[in-house]
Scaffold this active site. Structure first.
Site, mmCIF file in Angstrom:
data_model
loop_
_atom_site.group_PDB
_atom_site.id
_atom_site.type_symbol
_atom_site.label_atom_id
_atom_site.label_comp_id
_atom_site.label_asym_id
_atom_site.label_seq_id
_atom_site.Cartn_x
_atom_site.Cartn_y
_atom_site.Cartn_z
ATOM 1 C CG ASP A 159 1.921 -11.669 -7.254
ATOM 2 O OD1 ASP A 159 0.775 -11.958 -6.891
ATOM 3 O OD2 ASP A 159 2.158 -10.866 -8.181
ATOM 4 C CG HIS A 187 -0.345 -9.552 -10.807
ATOM 5 N ND1 HIS A 187 -0.123 -9.956 -9.521
ATOM 6 C CD2 HIS A 187 -1.551 -8.944 -10.802
ATOM 7 C CE1 HIS A 187 -1.145 -9.603 -8.758
ATOM 8 N NE2 HIS A 187 -2.031 -8.991 -9.512
HETATM 9 P P1 NAI Z 1 -10.663 0.888 -7.574
HETATM 10 O O1 NAI Z 1 -11.769 0.483 -8.493
HETATM 11 O O2 NAI Z 1 -10.947 1.178 -6.140
HETATM 12 O O3 NAI Z 1 -9.940 2.188 -8.172
HETATM 13 C C1 NAI Z 1 -9.592 2.309 -9.508
HETATM 14 C C2 NAI Z 1 -9.707 3.777 -9.868
HETATM 15 O O4 NAI Z 1 -9.211 3.935 -11.191
HETATM 16 C C3 NAI Z 1 -11.148 4.294 -9.856
HETATM 17 O O5 NAI Z 1 -11.227 5.427 -8.993
HETATM 18 C C4 NAI Z 1 -11.404 4.661 -11.312
HETATM 19 O O6 NAI Z 1 -12.228 5.810 -11.446
HETATM 20 C C5 NAI Z 1 -9.988 4.926 -11.808
HETATM 21 N N1 NAI Z 1 -9.822 4.836 -13.266
HETATM 22 C C6 NAI Z 1 -10.442 4.007 -14.139
HETATM 23 N N2 NAI Z 1 -10.058 4.261 -15.396
HETATM 24 C C7 NAI Z 1 -9.169 5.282 -15.327
HETATM 25 C C8 NAI Z 1 -8.433 6.009 -16.296
HETATM 26 N N3 NAI Z 1 -8.573 5.750 -17.607
HETATM 27 N N4 NAI Z 1 -7.616 6.992 -15.870
HETATM 28 C C9 NAI Z 1 -7.507 7.283 -14.557
HETATM 29 N N5 NAI Z 1 -8.183 6.632 -13.589
HETATM 30 C C10 NAI Z 1 -8.995 5.647 -13.962
HETATM 31 O O7 NAI Z 1 -9.538 -0.230 -7.745
HETATM 32 P P2 NAI Z 1 -8.298 -0.554 -6.794
HETATM 33 O O8 NAI Z 1 -8.716 -1.513 -5.760
HETATM 34 O O9 NAI Z 1 -7.638 0.709 -6.390
HETATM 35 O O10 NAI Z 1 -7.380 -1.382 -7.828
HETATM 36 C C11 NAI Z 1 -6.810 -0.751 -8.963
HETATM 37 C C12 NAI Z 1 -6.232 -1.794 -9.905
HETATM 38 O O11 NAI Z 1 -5.153 -2.485 -9.307
HETATM 39 C C13 NAI Z 1 -7.208 -2.875 -10.335
HETATM 40 O O12 NAI Z 1 -7.042 -3.101 -11.726
HETATM 41 C C14 NAI Z 1 -6.762 -4.092 -9.562
HETATM 42 O O13 NAI Z 1 -7.111 -5.295 -10.226
HETATM 43 C C15 NAI Z 1 -5.270 -3.869 -9.559
HETATM 44 N N6 NAI Z 1 -4.499 -4.618 -8.558
HETATM 45 C C16 NAI Z 1 -3.252 -5.069 -8.923
HETATM 46 C C17 NAI Z 1 -2.446 -5.740 -8.034
HETATM 47 C C18 NAI Z 1 -1.092 -6.237 -8.442
HETATM 48 O O14 NAI Z 1 -0.472 -6.934 -7.621
HETATM 49 N N7 NAI Z 1 -0.566 -5.941 -9.617
HETATM 50 C C19 NAI Z 1 -2.920 -6.011 -6.669
HETATM 51 C C20 NAI Z 1 -4.221 -5.471 -6.358
HETATM 52 C C21 NAI Z 1 -4.976 -4.803 -7.292
#
Ligand code: NAI
Length: 327
Positions: A159, A187
């Site tokens: 952000d 966030h």
């Molecule tokens: P994604 O869905 O591509 O990957 C998430 C991965 O986490 C998946 O491979 C899934 O199997 C794994 N996962 C789920 N539960 C788990 C657990 N208990 N232990 C280990 N691995 C686990 O999602 P992406 O795009 O990589 O995003 C990840 C997170 O980041 C989302 O929650 C998204 O909302 C968040 N995010 C946060 C931002 C921020 O600025 N703080 C910015 C963009 C995304």
């Protein structure tokens, strides 16, 4: 060459990690003289995909990559680790209420907090990226009573970076010219991007933009940028989120730039009247591997209202998972 440090990444087969891991292994996290051992955590059904990512990391022959651990066991993933980037989280499924999402993630982050407490280095630095990031960080922190709560942080650097670029583009300058921007709070769409203390090329930012543009354009653009990326790309921010995660840890470990600060979701000590104990994004200066909230900034009535609105949302998120939080 320095001794390797251990870096745990969760959700390691996901899309953010697909950008993040390769840059960590290339030295973008802690410098080109710091070898790393990657400890990668996934859920069991994603282990095969994770193996593929590990194979690609191997195939890059990164000189700084001193080892890779892949596992579905948090106790293994957090063993002796120095840095933890908690990226994996449960996304909102169809028909899922906000409270269900908070509870599903509370279950994940309480397990990971306990594993950090039991197995990680006592000096660990934790960054929570997975949403709802601030409240997930709070849950992990509360489940790790033997670790200083200041060591658990949440990511608002994306952000912050978005806010830098929007202001630079409006004023015809580059991000290098913009200093002292602040993201306050959660966030989420209630975050408050504050330009009242910012400068652009040494000039007061509020003298360069008008209030109407600030309120009607700038603030919502920064707040809604995540949704705009999804609308454009058909998938959520990944490379930019990974880049911000690297920025967050690197600044924390190696220090913030002289005469500037960054935004980090950190354990509130009550500064600016924000409830103690919440994980709230503040302006922070980093030095000697530690962060400190910037003190003494004047807060006008407009800012105060927005800072309290995002604080209220964080209090509501915390209250929704209260029964899962240890005392
Ligand atoms: P994604 O869905 O591509 O990957 C998430 C991965 O986490 C998946 O491979 C899934 O199997 C794994 N996962 C789920 N539960 C788990 C657990 N208990 N232990 C280990 N691995 C686990 O999602 P992406 O795009 O990589 O995003 C990840 C997170 O980041 C989302 O929650 C998204 O909302 C968040 N995010 C946060 C931002 C921020 O600025 N703080 C910015 C963009 C995304």
């Amino acid at each position: 060459m320095k001794a390797p440090v251990r870096v745990t990444v969760t959700g390691a087969a996901g899309q953010i990690s697909y950008s993040l891991l390769f840059r960590i292994a290339a030295g973008d996290l802690l410098g080109k003289d710091q070898p790393v051992i990657l400890q990668l955590l996934e859920i069991t059904p994603a282990l095969k995909a994770l193996q593929g990512v590990a194979m690609e990391l191997d195939d890059c022959a990164f000189p700084l990559l001193a080892g890779i651990v892949t596992t579905d066991d948090p106790n293994v993933a957090f063993k002796d680790t120095d840095y933890a980037l908690l990226v994996g989280a449960r996304p909102r499924g169809p028909g899922m209420e906000r409270k269900d999402l908070l509870s599903a993630n509370a279950a994940i982050f309480s397990v990971q907090g306990k594993a950090i407490n039991d197995h990680a280095s006592r000096n660990i630095k934790v960054l929570v990226v997975g949403n709802p990031a601030n409240t997930n960080a709070l849950i992990a922190q509360r489940n790790a009573p033997d670790i200083n709560p200041r060591q658990f942080t949440a990511m608002t650097r994306l952000d912050h970076n978005r806010g830098l670029t929007q202001l630079a583009q409006k004023t015809g300058k580059t991000v290098n010219d913009v200093k002292k921007l602040i993201i306050w709070g959660n966030h989420s769409a209630t975050q408050y991007p504050d330009v009242h203390h910012a400068t652009v090329d040494g000039k007061t930012a509020t003298d360069l933009i008008d209030q109407a543009w600030y309120e009607a354009d700038y603030i919502p653009t920064v707040q809604q940028r995540g949704a705009a990326i999804i609308a454009a790309r058909g998938a959520s921010s990944a490379a930019s989120a990974a880049s911000a995660a690297l920025d967050h840890i690197r600044t924390w470990a190696l220090g913030s730039a002289e005469g500037d600060w960054v935004s980090m979701g950190v354990y509130s000590d009550g500064s600016y009247g924000i409830e103690k104990g919440l994980i709230y994004s503040f302006p922070v200066v980093c030095k000697n591997g530690d962060w400190e909230i910037v003190q003494g900034l004047e807060i006008n009535e407009f800012s105060r209202g927005k800072m309290q609105a995002t604080e209220k949302e964080l209090q509501e998120e915390r209250d929704a998972v209260k029964e899962l939080l240890p005392a």
